[in-house]
Design a protein around this motif. Structure first.
Motif, short mmCIF file in Angstrom:
data_model
loop_
_atom_site.label_atom_id
_atom_site.label_comp_id
_atom_site.label_asym_id
_atom_site.label_seq_id
_atom_site.Cartn_x
_atom_site.Cartn_y
_atom_site.Cartn_z
N PHE A 121 0.84 -1.18 0.00
CA PHE A 121 0.00 0.00 0.00
C PHE A 121 0.88 1.24 0.00
CE2 PHE A 121 0.63 -1.14 4.42
CZ PHE A 121 0.93 0.07 5.03
N GLY A 122 0.36 2.31 -0.58
CA GLY A 122 1.09 3.56 -0.67
C GLY A 122 0.58 4.58 0.33
N VAL A 123 1.49 5.47 0.71
CA VAL A 123 1.17 6.55 1.64
C VAL A 123 1.66 7.85 1.00
CG1 VAL A 123 1.55 7.49 3.94
CG2 VAL A 123 1.41 5.01 3.62
N LEU A 124 0.79 8.83 0.95
CA LEU A 124 1.11 10.15 0.40
C LEU A 124 0.92 11.20 1.49
CD1 LEU A 124 -0.78 9.78 -2.99
CD2 LEU A 124 1.69 9.76 -2.66
N PRO A 125 1.38 12.43 1.25
CA PRO A 125 1.19 13.49 2.25
C PRO A 125 -0.28 13.65 2.63
CG PRO A 125 2.68 14.23 0.53
CD PRO A 125 2.12 12.92 0.08
N HIS A 126 -0.51 13.94 3.89
CA HIS A 126 -1.84 14.18 4.45
C HIS A 126 -2.73 12.95 4.40
CE1 HIS A 126 -0.49 18.28 4.58
NE2 HIS A 126 -0.30 18.27 3.27
N HIS A 127 -2.13 11.76 4.40
CA HIS A 127 -2.89 10.51 4.42
C HIS A 127 -3.65 10.43 5.72
CE1 HIS A 127 -3.73 6.20 4.25
NE2 HIS A 127 -3.26 6.18 3.01
N VAL A 128 -4.82 9.83 5.67
CA VAL A 128 -5.61 9.61 6.87
C VAL A 128 -4.80 8.75 7.85
CG1 VAL A 128 -6.76 7.54 5.98
CG2 VAL A 128 -7.92 8.96 7.65
N SER A 129 -5.07 8.88 9.13
CA SER A 129 -4.37 8.07 10.14
C SER A 129 -4.48 6.59 9.79
CB SER A 129 -4.95 8.32 11.53
OG SER A 129 -4.66 9.63 11.94
N LEU A 130 -3.38 5.89 9.99
CA LEU A 130 -3.30 4.50 9.57
C LEU A 130 -2.37 3.74 10.49
CD1 LEU A 130 -3.35 2.27 7.15
CD2 LEU A 130 -1.28 3.42 6.40
N LEU A 131 -2.74 2.51 10.82
CA LEU A 131 -1.87 1.60 11.56
C LEU A 131 -1.98 0.25 10.87
CD1 LEU A 131 -0.03 1.00 13.98
CD2 LEU A 131 -2.08 0.39 15.26
N SER A 132 -0.84 -0.31 10.45
CA SER A 132 -0.87 -1.57 9.72
C SER A 132 0.34 -2.42 10.08
CB SER A 132 -0.87 -1.31 8.21
OG SER A 132 -0.84 -2.52 7.48
N ALA A 133 0.14 -3.74 10.04
CA ALA A 133 1.25 -4.68 10.22
C ALA A 133 2.00 -4.80 8.89
CB ALA A 133 0.72 -6.04 10.65
N LEU A 134 3.30 -5.05 8.99
CA LEU A 134 4.14 -5.23 7.81
C LEU A 134 4.66 -6.66 7.75
CD1 LEU A 134 6.32 -1.99 8.04
CD2 LEU A 134 4.33 -2.39 6.59
N LYS A 135 4.90 -7.13 6.53
CA LYS A 135 5.53 -8.42 6.34
C LYS A 135 6.95 -8.19 5.84
CE LYS A 135 4.01 -9.10 1.59
NZ LYS A 135 3.30 -9.95 0.66
N ILE A 136 7.70 -9.23 5.68
CA ILE A 136 9.05 -9.14 5.13
C ILE A 136 8.95 -8.65 3.70
CG2 ILE A 136 11.06 -10.49 4.43
CD1 ILE A 136 10.33 -12.43 6.75
N GLY A 137 9.71 -7.62 3.36
CA GLY A 137 9.66 -7.12 2.00
C GLY A 137 10.35 -5.79 1.83
N PRO A 138 10.25 -5.23 0.62
CA PRO A 138 10.87 -3.93 0.34
C PRO A 138 9.95 -2.78 0.72
CG PRO A 138 9.99 -4.84 -1.69
CD PRO A 138 9.74 -5.86 -0.59
N LEU A 139 10.49 -1.80 1.40
CA LEU A 139 9.81 -0.55 1.66
C LEU A 139 10.45 0.46 0.72
CD1 LEU A 139 8.55 0.97 4.84
CD2 LEU A 139 10.18 2.32 3.54
N ARG A 140 9.67 1.00 -0.20
CA ARG A 140 10.20 1.95 -1.18
C ARG A 140 9.70 3.35 -0.85
NH1 ARG A 140 7.91 -2.13 -3.90
NH2 ARG A 140 6.35 -0.85 -4.91
N TYR A 141 10.57 4.33 -1.04
CA TYR A 141 10.14 5.71 -0.81
C TYR A 141 10.83 6.64 -1.80
CZ TYR A 141 14.49 6.40 1.87
OH TYR A 141 15.81 6.49 2.27
N THR A 142 10.15 7.77 -2.04
CA THR A 142 10.70 8.82 -2.89
C THR A 142 10.96 10.01 -1.99
OG1 THR A 142 9.40 8.03 -4.75
CG2 THR A 142 10.30 10.25 -4.93
N ASN A 143 12.23 10.44 -1.92
CA ASN A 143 12.56 11.54 -1.02
C ASN A 143 12.11 12.88 -1.60
OD1 ASN A 143 14.56 12.35 -2.84
ND2 ASN A 143 16.23 11.45 -1.66
N ALA A 144 12.33 13.95 -0.86
CA ALA A 144 11.87 15.28 -1.28
C ALA A 144 12.51 15.72 -2.59
CB ALA A 144 12.16 16.30 -0.18
#
Length: 135
Positions: free
Chosen positions: A32-55
């Protein structure tokens, strides 16, 4: 472009603390993706890649081996059991861990914990896969 803060922490260290444009997390029910001003969220993660795009618009990949992500007040906090940047993955060590896990599983001995061996194999395979992002 709007940004938000990303923090990836383990029990030992802070792996990432950066302003980002976007994060894609390996959730237990799928990515799942997260963008600025995303609604509050709490989720469990599995083993895998976390990808992000910096500023600055550059993409980075971090290996995470489970944990939780919390998005609240424009701060995305990832609490991971372990995490490391793709460039920091020791391929030889991951390959050795893969081979050990495969040997344990193949032995079919009553003395091994098959669930732990399967998890070790999954972590090693994912580390090897993620290390290819920077090959």
């Amino acid at each position: 472009m709007a940004t938000f803060e990303l923090e990836v922490v383990t029990p030992d260290k802070t792996v990432v603390k950066s302003e980002v444009q976007m994060v894609v997390c390996p959730g237990t029910e799928g990515e799942f993706g997260v963008l600025p001003h995303h609604v509050s969220l709490l989720s469990a993660l599995k083993i895998g890649p976390l990808r992000y795009t910096n500023a600055a618009g550059e993409t980075a990949v971090v290996f995470v081996s489970g944990g939780f992500v919390d998005m609240n007040n424009n701060i995305c906090s990832v609490l991971a059991e372990s995490a490391e940047h793709a460039a920091d993955i020791d391929k030889a060590r991951a390959m050795a861990a893969k081979e050990r896990a495969e040997q344990r599983i193949a032995s079919k001995s009553d003395a091994i914990d098959e669930t732990r061996a399967e998890a070790a194999l999954q972590r090693a395979l994912m580390r090897l896969h993620i290390s290819e992002y920077v090959a």
